[in-house]
Design an enzyme around this catalytic site. Structure first.
Site, PDB file in Angstrom:
ATOM      1  N   ASP A  14       8.925   2.780   0.526  1.00 13.64           N
ATOM      2  CA  ASP A  14       7.822   3.351   1.284  1.00 13.64           C
ATOM      3  C   ASP A  14       7.971   2.882   2.726  1.00 13.64           C
ATOM      4  OD1 ASP A  14       5.500   4.003   2.587  1.00 13.64           O
ATOM      5  OD2 ASP A  14       4.197   3.531   0.881  1.00 13.64           O
TER       6      ASP A  14
ATOM      7  N   LYS B 111       3.212   8.341   9.479  1.00 12.14           N
ATOM      8  CA  LYS B 111       2.863   7.687  10.742  1.00 12.14           C
ATOM      9  C   LYS B 111       3.775   8.098  11.908  1.00 12.14           C
ATOM     10  CE  LYS B 111      -0.067   4.369   8.521  1.00 12.14           C
ATOM     11  NZ  LYS B 111       0.034   3.667   7.275  1.00 12.14           N
TER      12      LYS B 111
ATOM     13  N   TYR C  11       0.838  -1.195   0.000  1.00 13.77           N
ATOM     14  CA  TYR C  11       0.000   0.000   0.000  1.00 13.77           C
ATOM     15  C   TYR C  11       0.872   1.243   0.000  1.00 13.77           C
ATOM     16  CZ  TYR C  11      -3.628   3.332   1.542  1.00 13.77           C
ATOM     17  OH  TYR C  11      -4.502   4.388   1.644  1.00 13.77           O
TER      18      TYR C  11
END
Ligand SMILES: *Cc1c(COP(=O)(O)O)cnc(C)c1O
Length: 439
Positions: A233, A261, A145
């Protein structure tokens, strides 16, 4: 769980004014069933719902919270920053400090641009890669993702997979024409049309899937051979696997990173980063445009800096050690319950629990005996299709332990999850698994 009236009332009201009642589909209970809880507050490893029930929380904002909820260092940093003004549209010291902190921790990372989400970070990093190379094609891996921008949603794992969506509607064919999706853990053939290969170096949106031996190094050489850029990522793995994230953990250096995050300390933040020659294509230096009114927001940089200040090498090491022991014990407990209940797949093969751990990240999957665990998205989908995660999820929630409500998510034990909390989780899992898998 006990009383549920206040949550139920808010869930009903939410359903009227918010599509599906949630502001991010991964929060929905659709794939696991049961009664969603609405959070009132959190402290360390715990959250309390609006009915006053206490839950041992392994969601931790899908990894945005590394220190646990409402850590005093974060609370006071945010309070102090807020008192000085929340956004200016002119540079602030916090942005410089956070960028310096990132560059100091991540080997090979020279420059950083802050944005407001991981989605923005990945989208912008890909634009930079295209601008730098003058090429269009992006290679990504099924089940990884990279946020919900049009070009990167294909084969996106996690939320899209949980809802059984092949890909998102509303994305024009043209937007994904240059996105090539290939299986994780296999080094793809590249050519000189490829601008970048984007990968979660440890995949954490299809359960937890570690990179196979040689996979990341193979990507590095394949990119070098055709002049493509390698983009890690690290929105989940950054500042979570350790101070230097996956690049330090695996020894493979990408050209570009995206973060999010953890570095926002629970406030909206993302960042893309990399070699300074690559990032020099960005406006105002170069022709690649990217911008953001709230980018480098003073509250978010203050919170992020507070988190990085609390998370030294010892803290990471201790947490990873605790989680490794917990994961092994949890796997044994779940496996014993599956064996006891005689759970098999449709072909009659015994199903076993697989609880992979990488650093402090922990996955829970269910695999046929002898398969050795999940290696790619097909394996993750097969695990999800057993339905066992949802049963375990509900039995745990009934007993006060919260996992994320979807079989493609991982668990995020925080630095506040000490030995006592992990022991409690293990005891609870033993009781829950018996109930979940029987019959
Ligand atoms: C969460 C996530 C994103 C997207 O970040 P948002 O802040 O939710 O937009 C991107 N990449 C990975 C690996 C993620 O886990």
């Amino acid at each position: 769980m006990g009383e549920h009236r206040a949550s139920e009332a808010l869930v009903a009201r939410a359903g009227r004014v918010i599509p599906g009642g949630v502001n991010s589909p991964v929060r929905s209970f659709r794939s696991v069933g049961g009664r969603p809880y609405v959070v009132a507050r959190g402290a360390g490893p715990w959250v309390w719902d609006v009915d006053g029930n206490r839950l041992l929380d392994f969601v931790q904002s899908y990894g945005a919270s590394l220190l646990g909820h409402a850590h005093p260092a974060v609370v006071s940093a945010v309070r102090e920053a807020a008192a000085k003004g929340t956004t200016f549209g002119a540079p602030t010291e916090g942005e410089v400090l956070l960028a310096e902190a990132i560059v100091a921790r991540v080997p090979g990372c020279e420059q950083v641009r802050l944005v407001s989400s991981g989605t923005e970070a990945a989208m912008s990093a890909v634009r930079v890669a295209r601008g730098f190379t003058g090429r269009d094609r992006v290679v990504k891996f099924a089940g990884c993702y990279h946020g919900h921008s049009d070009g990167l949603l294909a084969g996106g794992g996690s939320g899209v997979a949980t809802l059984g969506l092949p890909d998102s509607a509303g994305v024009p064919a043209g937007a994904v024409a240059d996105t090539v999706v290939v299986p994780f853990n296999v080094v793809p053939e590249l050519d000189e049309r490829v601008a970048c290969v984007v990968v979660e170096p440890v995949a954490a949106n299809m359960g937890l899937v570690a990179p196979a031996e040689g996979f990341l190094a193979g990507l590095r050489s394949a990119c070098d051979a055709v002049g493509a850029l390698l983009l890690f990522d690290e929105v989940i793995t950054g500042f979570r696997l350790g101070e230097g994230g996956a690049a330090a953990h695996t020894g493979v250096r990408p050209d570009l990173w995206c973060f999010g995050k953890v570095i926002g300390g629970g406030l909206p933040v993302g960042a893309f980063a990399g070699r300074s020659d690559v990032l020099s294509v960005l406006a105002p230096l170069g022709p690649v445009y990217q911008a953001g009114t709230l980018s480098g927001n003073p509250l978010a940089t203050a919170a992020g800096l507070a988190v990085l200040g609390e998370a030294g090498p010892d803290a990471y090491r201790d947490l990873s050690d605790r989680v490794a022991r917990f994961g092994a014990a949890l796997e044994a407990v779940l496996d014993a319950a599956l064996e006891e209940a005689g759970v098999t797949d449709p072909t009659g093969r015994r199903l076993r629990a697989s609880v992979p751990v990488v650093g402090p990240l922990l996955g829970i999957s269910f695999v046929p005996d002898g398969s050795g665990g999940v290696r790619d998205f097909d394996g993750a989908a097969a695990s999800a299709a057993t339905g066992l995660y949802g049963r375990l999820f509900s039995a745990l929630l009934d007993r006060g332990v919260a996992l994320a409500p979807g079989p493609y998510e991982v668990a995020f034990p925080s630095l506040a999850h000490g030995p006592a909390e992990l022991d409690l989780a293990l005891e609870t899992a033993a009781a829950a698994a018996g109930a979940a898998f029987a019959g």
